[in-house]
Scaffold this motif. Structure first.
Motif, PDB file in Angstrom:
ATOM      1  N   ASN A   1     -37.913 -47.577  39.607  1.00  0.00           N
ATOM      2  CA  ASN A   1     -37.091 -47.834  38.411  1.00  0.00           C
ATOM      3  C   ASN A   1     -38.029 -47.911  37.206  1.00  0.00           C
ATOM      4  OD1 ASN A   1     -35.599 -49.024  36.297  1.00  0.00           O
ATOM      5  ND2 ASN A   1     -34.183 -49.960  37.761  1.00  0.00           N
ATOM      6  N   THR A   2     -38.129 -46.803  36.485  1.00  0.00           N
ATOM      7  CA  THR A   2     -39.096 -46.715  35.388  1.00  0.00           C
ATOM      8  C   THR A   2     -38.824 -47.735  34.297  1.00  0.00           C
ATOM      9  OG1 THR A   2     -39.378 -44.352  35.815  1.00  0.00           O
ATOM     10  CG2 THR A   2     -40.104 -45.177  33.667  1.00  0.00           C
TER      11      THR A   2
ATOM     12  N   TRP B   1     -38.961 -53.941  40.679  1.00  0.00           N
ATOM     13  CA  TRP B   1     -39.844 -53.118  39.865  1.00  0.00           C
ATOM     14  C   TRP B   1     -40.260 -53.798  38.563  1.00  0.00           C
ATOM     15  CZ3 TRP B   1     -42.510 -49.938  42.326  1.00  0.00           C
ATOM     16  CH2 TRP B   1     -41.993 -49.255  43.439  1.00  0.00           C
TER      17      TRP B   1
END
Length: 207
Positions: free
Chosen positions: A64-65, A32
């Motif tokens: 997954n920010t 990510w």
């Protein structure tokens, strides 16, 4: 560096381009941070992260920010440059306000300079296209006049039909003349737009 390796992995394995749609395998394999870096380097806004999140949620995979944002911030460092701004503006791309405040000034300076060239060039292209269309119309009119003139001399053409054909030919000749005047005016305007375009190019500091 792990991020650089992740970028290579994302490019070769996931083949993520300009589309936020992701397959189940792409979601499961995604680095990510690398994905965020690619989106940032492409100037994607944060709404793109939401679309990726929705795409992967359908496959039961959570984005997954934190990693995505971290990579995107680094990617924006590549996008938010003066030269990239110039390239985006000259291509007629829209700017979505993605650059952070400390980078946006330089990006916008390049973007506005590129946009000036795009606008000037587009004005030339639009006039050229209009002139081309009018010239085609003139050619079609001449073809129609030729066909009508051939019909007039046929023995089977009645007197009433000849009267109608002659009237149509007269009308087409008027239109042909009007188009010629309009084209001449547009050619004069085109010369001005071309000169303006060359002036903008010459005054640009990006060449």
């Amino acid at each position: 560096m792990q991020l650089r390796y992740g970028i290579l992995l994302a490019s070769l394995s996931l083949l993520i381009t300009g589309c936020a749609t992701m397959s189940k395998d792409e979601c499961q394999m995604a680095d990510w941070q690398a994905v965020g870096f690619e989106d940032g380097a492409a100037g994607k806004d944060l709404g793109y992260m939401g679309r990726r999140r929705e795409a992967c949620a359908k496959h039961g995979v959570q984005l997954n920010t934190g990693a995505y944002r971290s990579g995107r911030d680094e990617g924006l460092g590549l996008f938010c440059t003066e030269l990239r701004g110039f390239a985006e503006g000259r291509s007629g791309e829209n700017y979505n306000g993605v650059c952070p405040a400390d980078l946006e000034g330089l990006f916008l300076r390049g973007y506005e300079a590129g946009q000036d060239i795009f606008v000037a060039h587009n004005a030339v292209k639009e006039l050229e296209a209009t002139i081309h269309d009018l010239e085609l119309e003139r050619e079609h009119i001449l073809d129609d006049i030729t066909e009508m003139s051939a019909l007039i001399v046929l023995d089977e053409t009645s007197r009433d039909e000849r009267v109608i054909l002659l009237a149509d030919i007269a009308r087409l000749k008027i239109r042909h003349t009007e188009l010629g005047i309009e084209i001449n005016d547009l050619l004069f305007a085109l010369g001005q737009r071309q000169a303006e375009y060359q002036d903008v190019l010459a005054s640009s500091s990006y060449h």
